[in-house]
Design an enzyme around this catalytic site. Structure first.
Site, mmCIF file in Angstrom:
data_model
loop_
_atom_site.group_PDB
_atom_site.id
_atom_site.type_symbol
_atom_site.label_atom_id
_atom_site.label_comp_id
_atom_site.label_asym_id
_atom_site.label_seq_id
_atom_site.Cartn_x
_atom_site.Cartn_y
_atom_site.Cartn_z
ATOM 1 N N GLU A 75 43.725 58.544 34.929
ATOM 2 C CA GLU A 75 43.576 57.089 34.770
ATOM 3 C C GLU A 75 44.660 56.520 33.852
ATOM 4 O O GLU A 75 44.942 57.067 32.785
ATOM 5 C CB GLU A 75 42.199 56.788 34.186
ATOM 6 C CG GLU A 75 41.942 55.307 33.909
ATOM 7 C CD GLU A 75 40.665 55.072 33.113
ATOM 8 O OE1 GLU A 75 40.067 53.994 33.261
ATOM 9 O OE2 GLU A 75 40.271 55.975 32.328
ATOM 10 N N LYS A 84 38.287 49.665 39.709
ATOM 11 C CA LYS A 84 37.206 50.224 38.895
ATOM 12 C C LYS A 84 36.064 49.224 38.741
ATOM 13 O O LYS A 84 36.256 48.085 38.320
ATOM 14 C CB LYS A 84 37.770 50.601 37.530
ATOM 15 C CG LYS A 84 36.800 51.326 36.610
ATOM 16 C CD LYS A 84 37.539 51.703 35.316
ATOM 17 C CE LYS A 84 36.656 52.456 34.352
ATOM 18 N NZ LYS A 84 37.410 52.774 33.098
ATOM 19 N N CYS A 115 36.758 57.188 35.548
ATOM 20 C CA CYS A 115 36.355 57.334 34.152
ATOM 21 C C CYS A 115 34.920 56.868 33.873
ATOM 22 O O CYS A 115 33.972 57.566 34.234
ATOM 23 C CB CYS A 115 37.361 56.602 33.257
ATOM 24 S SG CYS A 115 37.331 57.147 31.523
#
Length: 260
Positions: free
Chosen positions: A40, A112, A147
């Site tokens: 990321e 995300k 994440c």
């Protein structure tokens, strides 16, 4: 299916263009793999919030996309290029993952959904994605997450329902919660009977030591390969998609779901 996770070091003193070139060289060195994964926000650092605005780029035509597209072609691999700070046409910033095919085509992008920060940092600086994303490669269907998403099992269930066999999770996970990184990665594999490819960064992001510990985890939650620490390194393993199918058939827990 051979996969490699590149746990690249994010050093704030290294120019971004130098890191792009270094990452591209590491990808190019993985010829013979089927899938390569980067972490990321490796161009800027997941905790370098004050640099997000200046680091933002076009997801499809920006310098990272161009460099990673070329690297995928050179290596002849499917490349999950980690994520970048994307600047959308309306000016909104997103934490966006990019996946390139072996011919350099941008095959998928994922914004995300769960933003970290508790009303500060990423949570207020970036827009939120709204759609789960899966991608069929030559070998497997990938489910994309990033994440902090790892803490939200409902996203991974949606990816599994959409056919995902391997759940790809690039991250900039902090070392102080490294135990959660390992635990949650294994849990997502077990509960979805899927491979998990958890790729973290090395080094520090804005003074935040990174967990590293990138890992390939099988559908039983067994760790097939794992980084020793948070130094830069490559983690590789073979995924057996026929074995995954057998596990789902012989232990059909997914069919016994009641709540949806």
């Amino acid at each position: 299916m051979r996969v490699s996770l590149i746990q690249i070091d994010v050093n704030p003193d290294e120019p971004v263009e130098s890191r792009r070139s270094r990452a591209a060289a590491l990808v190019a060195g993985r010829r013979g793999d089927d899938l390569v994964v980067l972490p990321e926000l490796w161009t800027v650092g997941a905790f370098a919030f004050d640099r997000f605005e200046e680091a933002a780029e076009d997801a499809a035509e920006g310098p990272t996309a161009r460099t990673m597209s070329e690297a995928a072609v050179e290596a002849g691999v499917w490349l999950h290029a980690g994520s970048v700070v994307e600047r959308a046409p309306d000016g909104t910033l997103y934490n966006t993952s990019l996946v390139f095919s072996p011919d350099g085509r941008l095959a998928a992008r994922y914004r995300k959904i769960h933003r970290f920060g508790f009303d500060k940092g990423e949570a207020v600086l970036l827009g939120a994605g709204t759609e789960p994303v899966t991608l069929a490669t030559d070998d497997a269907v990938l489910g994309l997450a990033t994440c902090y998403d790892l803490r939200f099992p409902e996203l991974f269930r949606a990816l599994t329902d959409a056919g995902a066999q391997a759940l790809v999770v690039p991250a900039g996970w902090p070392d102080r919660r490294a135990a959660h990184w390992t635990l949650l990665s294994r849990a997502r594999a077990v509960e979805n009977q899927a491979y998990v490819l958890a790729c973290g960064t090395a080094g520090e992001h804005a003074g935040v030591p990174q967990a590293g510990r990138s890992a390939v985890i099988d559908p039983w939650g067994e760790v097939l390969a794992e980084a020793e620490d948070n130094r830069e390194q490559v983690v590789s393993a073979e995924l057996d998609l026929a074995r995954l199918a057998r596990i789902r058939e012989e232990f059909p827990a997914l069919k016994d779901r009641v709540l949806r």
